[in-house]
Scaffold this motif. Structure first.
Motif, PDB file in Angstrom:
ATOM      1  N   GLU A 135       0.808  -1.337  -0.034  1.00 55.46           N
ATOM      2  CA  GLU A 135       0.122  -0.109   0.054  1.00 55.46           C
ATOM      3  C   GLU A 135       0.788   1.436   0.014  1.00 55.46           C
ATOM      4  O   GLU A 135       0.400   2.154   0.413  1.00 55.46           O
ATOM      5  N   GLY A 136       2.131   1.186  -0.571  1.00 55.77           N
ATOM      6  CA  GLY A 136       2.775   2.465  -0.787  1.00 55.77           C
ATOM      7  C   GLY A 136       3.511   2.858   0.500  1.00 55.77           C
ATOM      8  O   GLY A 136       3.902   4.012   0.727  1.00 55.77           O
ATOM      9  N   SER A 137       3.453   2.024   1.761  1.00 55.65           N
ATOM     10  CA  SER A 137       3.944   2.498   2.779  1.00 55.65           C
ATOM     11  C   SER A 137       5.535   2.411   3.014  1.00 55.65           C
ATOM     12  O   SER A 137       6.164   3.036   3.756  1.00 55.65           O
ATOM     13  N   ILE A 138       5.951   1.778   1.956  1.00 59.48           N
ATOM     14  CA  ILE A 138       7.522   1.791   1.833  1.00 59.48           C
ATOM     15  C   ILE A 138       7.830   2.602   0.401  1.00 59.48           C
ATOM     16  O   ILE A 138       7.381   2.314  -0.570  1.00 59.48           O
ATOM     17  N   PRO A 139       8.890   3.409   0.494  1.00 59.81           N
ATOM     18  CA  PRO A 139       9.260   4.161  -0.743  1.00 59.81           C
ATOM     19  C   PRO A 139       9.503   3.242  -1.871  1.00 59.81           C
ATOM     20  O   PRO A 139      10.213   2.240  -1.644  1.00 59.81           O
ATOM     21  N   LEU A 140       9.171   3.655  -3.088  1.00 56.58           N
ATOM     22  CA  LEU A 140       9.336   2.776  -4.392  1.00 56.58           C
ATOM     23  C   LEU A 140      10.823   2.281  -4.392  1.00 56.58           C
ATOM     24  O   LEU A 140      10.837   0.870  -4.763  1.00 56.58           O
ATOM     25  N   PHE A 141      11.831   2.967  -4.440  1.00 56.91           N
ATOM     26  CA  PHE A 141      13.214   2.485  -4.679  1.00 56.91           C
ATOM     27  C   PHE A 141      13.776   1.548  -3.500  1.00 56.91           C
ATOM     28  O   PHE A 141      14.246   0.575  -3.943  1.00 56.91           O
ATOM     29  N   GLN A 142      13.248   1.788  -2.196  1.00 55.27           N
ATOM     30  CA  GLN A 142      13.821   0.881  -1.201  1.00 55.27           C
ATOM     31  C   GLN A 142      13.038  -0.353  -1.566  1.00 55.27           C
ATOM     32  O   GLN A 142      13.475  -1.456  -1.206  1.00 55.27           O
ATOM     33  N   LEU A 143      11.693  -0.282  -1.672  1.00 52.54           N
ATOM     34  CA  LEU A 143      10.797  -1.503  -2.041  1.00 52.54           C
ATOM     35  C   LEU A 143      11.501  -2.393  -3.126  1.00 52.54           C
ATOM     36  O   LEU A 143      11.752  -3.596  -3.134  1.00 52.54           O
ATOM     37  N   ILE A 144      11.733  -1.816  -4.322  1.00 52.19           N
ATOM     38  CA  ILE A 144      12.500  -2.655  -5.539  1.00 52.19           C
ATOM     39  C   ILE A 144      13.743  -3.231  -4.914  1.00 52.19           C
ATOM     40  O   ILE A 144      14.217  -4.120  -5.559  1.00 52.19           O
ATOM     41  N   PHE A 145      14.605  -2.459  -4.164  1.00 58.34           N
ATOM     42  CA  PHE A 145      15.992  -2.674  -3.886  1.00 58.34           C
ATOM     43  C   PHE A 145      15.968  -3.934  -3.026  1.00 58.34           C
ATOM     44  O   PHE A 145      16.485  -4.944  -3.111  1.00 58.34           O
ATOM     45  N   VAL A 146      14.925  -3.854  -1.774  1.00 54.55           N
ATOM     46  CA  VAL A 146      14.823  -4.930  -1.034  1.00 54.55           C
ATOM     47  C   VAL A 146      14.251  -6.214  -1.642  1.00 54.55           C
ATOM     48  O   VAL A 146      14.916  -7.501  -1.531  1.00 54.55           O
ATOM     49  N   ARG A 147      13.174  -5.952  -2.308  1.00 49.65           N
ATOM     50  CA  ARG A 147      12.853  -7.361  -3.230  1.00 49.65           C
ATOM     51  C   ARG A 147      13.613  -7.893  -4.090  1.00 49.65           C
ATOM     52  O   ARG A 147      13.955  -9.063  -4.266  1.00 49.65           O
ATOM     53  N   GLY A 148      14.608  -6.877  -4.847  1.00 50.68           N
ATOM     54  CA  GLY A 148      15.550  -7.390  -5.867  1.00 50.68           C
ATOM     55  C   GLY A 148      16.651  -8.155  -5.154  1.00 50.68           C
ATOM     56  O   GLY A 148      17.286  -8.933  -5.785  1.00 50.68           O
ATOM     57  N   LEU A 149      16.980  -7.784  -3.901  1.00 50.36           N
ATOM     58  CA  LEU A 149      18.144  -8.586  -3.254  1.00 50.36           C
ATOM     59  C   LEU A 149      17.638  -9.828  -3.006  1.00 50.36           C
ATOM     60  O   LEU A 149      18.338 -11.054  -3.264  1.00 50.36           O
ATOM     61  N   ALA A 150      16.613 -10.059  -2.643  1.00 54.52           N
ATOM     62  CA  ALA A 150      16.120 -11.524  -2.403  1.00 54.52           C
ATOM     63  C   ALA A 150      15.630 -12.335  -3.678  1.00 54.52           C
ATOM     64  O   ALA A 150      16.329 -13.374  -3.586  1.00 54.52           O
TER      65      ALA A 150
END
Length: 288
Positions: A29-44
């Motif tokens: 629901e947009g509670s996490i900044p977009l770039f942070q979200l992409i980065f954390v998901r991308g690491l996994a």
């Protein structure tokens, strides 16, 4: 079970996995900044793809200079696509976004004619025009539902089209899984750098679960899509990619209370019909 049936099931599984991946991201629901979200998901996701590439023996770093250039361009197209697609994902109905993305096979066919000068007959060209008209019914320029996020979805279509056109120029010596790993790493690295420009938000247990689920399902989508290319006839299997649109509309209704309008459904049907016709014509021509 025949090879074609296996391929169809794998294609449907791949499309369902990608939709579930999108849904998990949407649940944050947009509670996490977009770039942070992409980065954390991308690491996994990158870690999982790396493990798969190692297990399958597809991890190769020696590519020709041309392939390295193409992989770099492909990664740039994927970075651009991720930005526009995820912005659209958080701001428009899931079914509408997926319906717009289904026009990609048509835009890729058009791109091969414009960029690579491949022959595209009048029947497929007419199908492309009709399919684009279907997209206009979905986004309805000038209507109340049309906004900048519709343009973001169209930008994502262009990004995916560019990525697929670049992929067509990769040599057979470039392993698909290695290319996927390189792309995932590039997207993650770019998001990590971009995330330094914004304040990071704490990730609670629930959102951590959503991100982990997203990483698992995007990995599953990649793995199944790779397996699809190993079994069945492409002309038979490819149309089953539209399973994703049906699943997206069901998930949008059941999880996010999104009810598609009649014009959206009509536009989706037109896009699917023209896409199926394009697959049919390409299959006929390949046989000829």
């Amino acid at each position: 079970m025949s090879a074609n049936v296996k391929g169809a099931l794998l294609m449907m599984g791949s499309m369902v996995a990608f939709v579930i991946n999108d849904s998990f991201l949407r649940l944050t629901e947009g509670s996490i900044p977009l770039f942070q979200l992409i980065f954390v998901r991308g690491l996994a996701a990158t870690a999982l793809i790396f493990a798969l590439a190692t297990w399958m023996g597809a991890l190769r770093t020696r590519l020709s200079p041309m392939d390295r250039t193409l992989v770099g361009l492909r990664a740039l197209a994927e970075i651009t696509t991720s930005y526009f697609f995820l912005n659209a994902l958080f701001n428009m109905p899931l079914g509408n976004l997926n319906a717009i993305m289904q026009v990609v096979p048509l835009t890729v066919t058009l791109g091969t004619a414009l960029v690579y000068r491949e022959a595209v007959g009048w029947r497929r060209m007419l199908a492309i025009v009709v399919g684009l008209c279907g997209v206009l019914l979905i986004i309805r320029p000038g209507a109340e539902g049309f906004n900048q996020w519709s343009l973001y979805a169209l930008a994502a279509v262009l990004g995916v089209t560019a990525r697929d056109l670049i992929t067509r120029r990769l040599s057979p010596a470039a392993p698909g899984l290695s290319v996927t790993l390189g792309t995932s790493f590039a997207v993650t690295a770019a998001a990590g750098l971009a995330s330094l420009t914004e304040a990071w938000a704490p990730i609670g247990a629930q959102n951590a679960g959503f991100i982990a689920g997203s990483a698992v399902f995007i990995f599953a989508g990649y793995f199944l899509s790779i397996q699809v290319m190993r079994v069945g006839e492409v002309g038979f299997v490819a149309p089953f990619r539209y399973t994703g649109l049906v699943v997206a509309m069901i998930v949008g209704f059941a999880v996010f209370d999104e009810i598609p309008t009649l014009l959206t459904l009509l536009g989706a049907v037109i896009v699917i019909a023209t896409g199926l016709f394009t697959f049919y014509r390409e299959r006929q021509l390949s046989r000829a």
